[in-house]
Design an enzyme around this catalytic site. Structure first.
Site, short mmCIF file in Angstrom:
data_model
loop_
_atom_site.label_atom_id
_atom_site.label_comp_id
_atom_site.label_asym_id
_atom_site.label_seq_id
_atom_site.Cartn_x
_atom_site.Cartn_y
_atom_site.Cartn_z
CG ASP A 114 17.07 -11.98 -27.44
OD1 ASP A 114 17.05 -11.22 -26.47
OD2 ASP A 114 16.94 -11.59 -28.62
N GLY A 139 26.84 -8.99 -26.53
CA GLY A 139 26.05 -9.49 -27.65
C GLY A 139 26.64 -8.90 -28.92
CE LYS A 180 23.58 -9.72 -35.64
NZ LYS A 180 24.36 -9.87 -36.88
CE LYS A 214 -3.56 -0.59 2.71
NZ LYS A 214 -4.12 -0.76 4.07
#
Lengths: 409, 409
Positions: free
Chosen positions: B175, B359, B147, B98
């Site tokens: 990925d 990557g 990739k 809350k």
């Protein structure tokens, strides 16, 4: 281009703030980066295969600058539905997973094709189903929240349940922070409150649902819900953000969980209020809650102690009640700081299909919780008859005292 | 009073912004409202019973004003651990459920007693266990990200895995948006990549772990993880924010899930970046991930395309690696936009116990992914030997080409 609809894409709308840079280029980066990864360097044959997986820039609308000199724009991106599965974690990870960390960006809307929505359970009962269970069709429902649950024994909670029930409320819910139930174990208090609901029924002739807080390991939670049903549960409360939307999805999708589910917005304030970050409340507490299967959704009202902007509260209620393919409608439950003097405003906002929900506004009544409930009942009756609360208070001592305490119009 | 420690309380620290109002009163309202509900109106006998459930104001520290004229303060509140269960959903709902909706408030820290932490699994393998599996003890590990995964068949992904593995990386990960695996079903691609890992081992003599993206209904996800283990999985990737911390907790706590778990930060950017709202990254991606059982945690590095402030990235790594009772240490994985020229900076920041994760910085190498891996291997060797990358590049054509492309120091 806001009406772009396709059976093959989910469309996400983002509000982006940035100091510099081309919005269209940003949109293109999203459309490619969050789907096929790269495009221009793919061989033509591969592009042909990958075409259906490639995201699309639907629109880029510049909105001018904010006070800090940031330029603003709404970007709309279409994501191929074939890239992910019809589950909220897959959807959110795709449209706002990595992207949520990429600068000042807020997810402000999602639009789905019917084929995608159809794969979600939606509310099992919805507004109509809940009304049938209660036999109440022509007025807002009234809910009372236990003033406190922590540390109380089953017997005491059952007594407090009865006090609330005889005041004329339609539902009673646990406090959402009720986790350690050593003194009042989940199934035992469900049984006890079910008995009290019957006892109150014999006095008032009104049914009362009890939403018990469903907690515990996610791997066991659906089984626990089934045990609750066997123990006589009439509703279940779930902290959806804390447990994950998929837990709600699995509860709603399980035919053996034969009670409506109430979604609590706990933690959502960590996500919706920042203007430049997060996810808009109407998506978080409106669209996604309904798709995943919430029969009721609590959210901060515009009038209480924990307030949200009125336009945002109305947008949530819209998402819960608008036509949305075959999805049943969810009950909006504007909450926090609600007292009887607010009933005319709540009614003006949402009409019959809402739940008037109070904690302190019931228990804080000078004559106790039952009187607090009756004050709300009188206030709701008044607005339905087009009377002012002041008029109604001449015939209801409980309402008169409530108005004296909380101020009326 | 920042060192207040108690066996009976979890302490939460909040950064609060407000226009007006007494911070101490706010703190008191939180301590009472989020535990026993009310206090001063309870009878003395009840107070005695409820005392152990009552929250405590530990400290209130005013911090002056922000640029918009809001006053700022840090409030520290102690929550009795007996009020909730040792599960992240219960914890977060209690300390920020809350409350997250109650004005401009951000959860910036949590401190736990040992008795509470002991009930969480923590990382099953941790830094030491993962090093043992790989037989690598004296350098940062190197990870490569596919990739792209969407739309590729098992055979193609297996080939791409091999290309990454022979470049000398220690781990390859899916990925995180890889959900629809129609062309490369989860278990089938785990089997295929396990074979490629063996094939690469016969060439390089180096083990490679494959972190497959674990997805699907939360009710089935632990069973799916076990099937993955049977299929030869060596690691699993999980979008923890999307699926819920408790899913991670259950995976880490299940003795049959005998592989390390990698936590992806997808969606966390909806929660940590706003200065006035949400949850600080070091709590979200540091403390909670480790307690719930992440062996590796990805987060935005300070240097890449998706950047986070350096102090925040270091705070996350601190939480993952500091002494914390009996919890094993998690591998920090600073991510996004990492290329070989950044290795000296990453090493200066975190030393050996980190994972260098790339990557585009691997696949974008002019001579392909294997060469991209070798460029990183050369860069890591260089910093370990105290050599500059420029020096090392004279002996590594791959590194030379990488530095030419991405710029070196």
């Amino acid at each position: 281009m806001g009406d772009w609809v396709s059976d093959d894409y989910v469309m996400a709308s983002y509000l982006v703030h940035q100091q510099a840079g081309d919005f269209y280029k940003k949109a293109q980066g999203i459309a490619v980066g969050l789907t096929v990864g790269s495009w221009t360097d793919l061989p033509a044959e591969r592009q042909e295969q990958m075409k259906k997986h490639l995201g699309q820039v639907v629109s880029v609308e510049e909105l001018g600058e904010d006070e800090a000199g940031n330029r603003k724009a709404i970007l709309q991106i279409g994501y191929p539905v074939c890239n992910f599965t019809a589950e909220i974690p897959a959807l959110l990870t795709t449209v706002f997973g990595k992207l949520s960390m990429d600068g000042m960006i807020k997810l402000v809307d999602l639009q789905f094709p019917e084929s995608f929505v159809k794969q979600f359970p939606g509310p099992k009962y919805g507004i109509e189903g809940i009304r049938q269970r209660l036999g109440v069709y022509d007025r807002p429902l009234l809910m009372s929240i236990f003033k406190s649950c922590i540390g109380y024994e089953t017997k005491t909670l059952a007594e407090l349940f009865y006090q609330q029930a005889i005041g004329g409320v339609d539902l009673v819910k646990d406090d959402e922070i009720f986790f350690d139930d050593t003194y009042a174990p989940f199934e035992r208090r469900i049984e006890a409150c079910a008995k009290e609901a019957e006892r109150a029924y014999s006095v008032t002739g009104k049914k009362v649902l009890y939403a018990a807080n469903l907690t515990g390991p996610v791997t066991e939670i659906v089984e626990k819900a089934k045990r609750a049903v066997e123990a006589g549960a009439s509703a279940l409360l779930l902290n959806v953000l804390a447990y994950g939307y998929d837990v709600l999805h699995r509860l709603a999708g399980d035919p053996a969980v034969t009670v409506p589910i109430m979604a609590h917005p706990a933690l959502s304030g960590a996500v919706y209020p920042a203007p430049q970050y997060g996810i808009r409340a109407s998506v978080l507490l409106g669209k996604l809650m309904r798709m995943a299967g919430a029969d009721f959704v609590l959210y901060p009202s515009a009038y209480g102690s924990v307030a949200m902007e009125r336009t945002e509260t109305l947008a949530i209620a819209d998402e819960l009640r608008m036509d949305a393919f075959a999805l049943k409608r969810s009950f909006p439950v504007p909450s926090a700081g609600i007292h009887p003097a607010l009933v005319p405003q709540l009614y003006e906002d949402l009409g019959n299909d809402q739940i008037v929900n109070a904690g302190g506004g019931i228990h804080g009544h000078p004559d106790g919780s039952a009187a607090g409930g009756r004050a709300f009942v009188a206030a709701i009756e008044a607005v339905l008859k087009g009377r002012t609360l002041a008029e109604a208070a001449t015939e209801s001592d409980e309402l008169a005292k409530a108005l004296q305490l909380w101020g009326g119009k």
